[in-house]
Write a protein that holds these residues in place. Structure first.
Motif, PDB file in Angstrom:
ATOM      1  N   TYR A  44      16.235   8.398 -25.940  1.00  0.00           N
ATOM      2  CA  TYR A  44      17.078   7.788 -26.948  1.00  0.00           C
ATOM      3  C   TYR A  44      17.386   6.404 -26.409  1.00  0.00           C
ATOM      4  O   TYR A  44      18.067   6.255 -25.381  1.00  0.00           O
ATOM      5  N   ALA A  45      16.855   5.379 -27.046  1.00  0.00           N
ATOM      6  CA  ALA A  45      17.004   3.998 -26.582  1.00  0.00           C
ATOM      7  C   ALA A  45      16.955   3.065 -27.787  1.00  0.00           C
ATOM      8  O   ALA A  45      15.933   2.441 -28.058  1.00  0.00           O
ATOM      9  N   PRO A  46      18.053   2.975 -28.542  1.00  0.00           N
ATOM     10  CA  PRO A  46      18.037   2.167 -29.755  1.00  0.00           C
ATOM     11  C   PRO A  46      17.740   0.693 -29.514  1.00  0.00           C
ATOM     12  O   PRO A  46      17.308  -0.005 -30.432  1.00  0.00           O
ATOM     13  N   GLY A  48      15.370  -0.281 -27.541  1.00  0.00           N
ATOM     14  CA  GLY A  48      13.939  -0.371 -27.254  1.00  0.00           C
ATOM     15  C   GLY A  48      13.594  -0.544 -25.793  1.00  0.00           C
ATOM     16  O   GLY A  48      12.417  -0.674 -25.447  1.00  0.00           O
ATOM     17  N   ALA A  49      14.576  -0.515 -24.913  1.00  0.00           N
ATOM     18  CA  ALA A  49      14.333  -0.658 -23.480  1.00  0.00           C
ATOM     19  C   ALA A  49      14.414   0.708 -22.807  1.00  0.00           C
ATOM     20  O   ALA A  49      15.285   1.522 -23.130  1.00  0.00           O
ATOM     21  N   VAL A  50      13.514   0.953 -21.870  1.00  0.00           N
ATOM     22  CA  VAL A  50      13.540   2.224 -21.146  1.00  0.00           C
ATOM     23  C   VAL A  50      14.855   2.307 -20.372  1.00  0.00           C
ATOM     24  O   VAL A  50      15.160   1.420 -19.577  1.00  0.00           O
ATOM     25  N   PRO A  51      15.633   3.345 -20.604  1.00  0.00           N
ATOM     26  CA  PRO A  51      16.906   3.481 -19.878  1.00  0.00           C
ATOM     27  C   PRO A  51      16.666   3.643 -18.376  1.00  0.00           C
ATOM     28  O   PRO A  51      15.729   4.323 -17.966  1.00  0.00           O
ATOM     29  N   THR A  52      17.511   3.017 -17.586  1.00  0.00           N
ATOM     30  CA  THR A  52      17.340   3.105 -16.141  1.00  0.00           C
ATOM     31  C   THR A  52      18.145   4.242 -15.529  1.00  0.00           C
ATOM     32  O   THR A  52      17.829   4.683 -14.434  1.00  0.00           O
ATOM     33  N   ALA A  53      19.152   4.716 -16.221  1.00  0.00           N
ATOM     34  CA  ALA A  53      20.038   5.720 -15.638  1.00  0.00           C
ATOM     35  C   ALA A  53      20.038   7.040 -16.393  1.00  0.00           C
ATOM     36  O   ALA A  53      20.986   7.803 -16.294  1.00  0.00           O
ATOM     37  N   THR A  54      18.992   7.304 -17.144  1.00  0.00           N
ATOM     38  CA  THR A  54      18.951   8.558 -17.896  1.00  0.00           C
ATOM     39  C   THR A  54      17.524   9.093 -17.954  1.00  0.00           C
ATOM     40  O   THR A  54      16.559   8.342 -17.849  1.00  0.00           O
ATOM     41  N   GLN A  55      17.432  10.379 -18.111  1.00  0.00           N
ATOM     42  CA  GLN A  55      16.140  11.048 -18.232  1.00  0.00           C
ATOM     43  C   GLN A  55      15.731  11.105 -19.703  1.00  0.00           C
ATOM     44  O   GLN A  55      16.569  10.990 -20.581  1.00  0.00           O
ATOM     45  N   PRO A  56      14.448  11.332 -19.972  1.00  0.00           N
ATOM     46  CA  PRO A  56      14.038  11.539 -21.360  1.00  0.00           C
ATOM     47  C   PRO A  56      14.681  12.816 -21.898  1.00  0.00           C
ATOM     48  O   PRO A  56      15.075  13.682 -21.134  1.00  0.00           O
ATOM     49  N   PHE A  57      14.763  12.905 -23.223  1.00  0.00           N
ATOM     50  CA  PHE A  57      15.304  14.136 -23.810  1.00  0.00           C
ATOM     51  C   PHE A  57      14.197  15.135 -24.117  1.00  0.00           C
ATOM     52  O   PHE A  57      14.470  16.300 -24.368  1.00  0.00           O
ATOM     53  N   ALA A  58      12.961  14.686 -24.060  1.00  0.00           N
ATOM     54  CA  ALA A  58      11.817  15.581 -24.239  1.00  0.00           C
ATOM     55  C   ALA A  58      10.593  14.911 -23.621  1.00  0.00           C
ATOM     56  O   ALA A  58      10.525  13.682 -23.530  1.00  0.00           O
ATOM     57  N   THR A  59       9.650  15.740 -23.208  1.00  0.00           N
ATOM     58  CA  THR A  59       8.398  15.228 -22.658  1.00  0.00           C
ATOM     59  C   THR A  59       7.238  16.102 -23.127  1.00  0.00           C
ATOM     60  O   THR A  59       7.413  17.276 -23.454  1.00  0.00           O
ATOM     61  N   LEU A  60       6.072  15.497 -23.144  1.00  0.00           N
ATOM     62  CA  LEU A  60       4.821  16.229 -23.352  1.00  0.00           C
ATOM     63  C   LEU A  60       4.008  16.018 -22.078  1.00  0.00           C
ATOM     64  O   LEU A  60       3.736  14.870 -21.708  1.00  0.00           O
ATOM     65  N   VAL A  61       3.662  17.083 -21.400  1.00  0.00           N
ATOM     66  CA  VAL A  61       2.869  16.959 -20.181  1.00  0.00           C
ATOM     67  C   VAL A  61       1.502  17.597 -20.391  1.00  0.00           C
ATOM     68  O   VAL A  61       1.369  18.623 -21.053  1.00  0.00           O
TER      69      VAL A  61
END
Length: 171
Positions: A44-46, A48-61
């Motif tokens: 969640y990054a309204p 448009g910048a990759v957050p530096t202090a938070t993890q993604p809320f979902a991933t596809l591996v």
């Protein structure tokens, strides 16, 4: 992957339609570690910048990672969706709290296809996972992604209204 399974593109499109989502796909030209190439991260990054202090809320591996081989993602055309579901959704899906010990009689196969499970590594943090989501898990996957997005947005908004000293600022 058998017919009827959700594709990575379908999941990515669904998540991209949620507000404020930044989709990150690491590759060889962006300085990311090679192990992450081919995977997809949803933040969640309204802005448009990759957050530096938070993890993604979902991933596809798309492959096994060191210490995380039980899902057998080395099978052809296999991927796993991981979702930061939160305590309530995790408990509803697994019947236990995230930090609660896995029962000794648990026979869950982390590599089972189209089966919602506690994440094999990050389950204690409230993450759920599905290898090759399909007809049995599609509805749950969509709801979990909405929930994880909502939780990520709420965390972002709390942080945006908290000064570095921890003092709540005016809204």
């Amino acid at each position: 992957m058998t017919a009827g399974h959700m594709t990575m593109a379908e999941i990515t499109g669904f998540v991209a339609d949620l507000d404020g989502v930044l989709t990150v796909r690491p590759g060889p030209d962006d300085g990311s570690p090679e192990i992450s190439w081919g995977d997809t991260y949803f933040f969640y990054a309204p802005d448009g910048a990759v957050p530096t202090a938070t993890q993604p809320f979902a991933t596809l591996v798309t492959k096994n990672h060191p210490g995380d081989e039980l899902s057998r993602l080395d099978r052809p055309d296999t991927f796993r969706l991981n979702v930061a579901a939160g305590r309530d959704a995790f408990a509803a899906a697994t019947g236990r709290a995230p930090r609660e010990a896995v029962p000794d009689d648990d026979t869950t196969d982390p590599g089972a296809v189209d089966t919602l499970i506690a994440h094999p590594v990050y389950g204690s943090l409230g993450w759920l996972a599905v290898v090759d989501p399909g007809p049995r898990t599609e509805r749950a996957v969509r709801e979990l992604l909405r929930t994880a997005h909502h939780l990520a947005r709420a965390r972002h908004e709390r942080r945006a209204h908290t000064a570095p000293s921890g003092v709540i600022t005016d809204r």
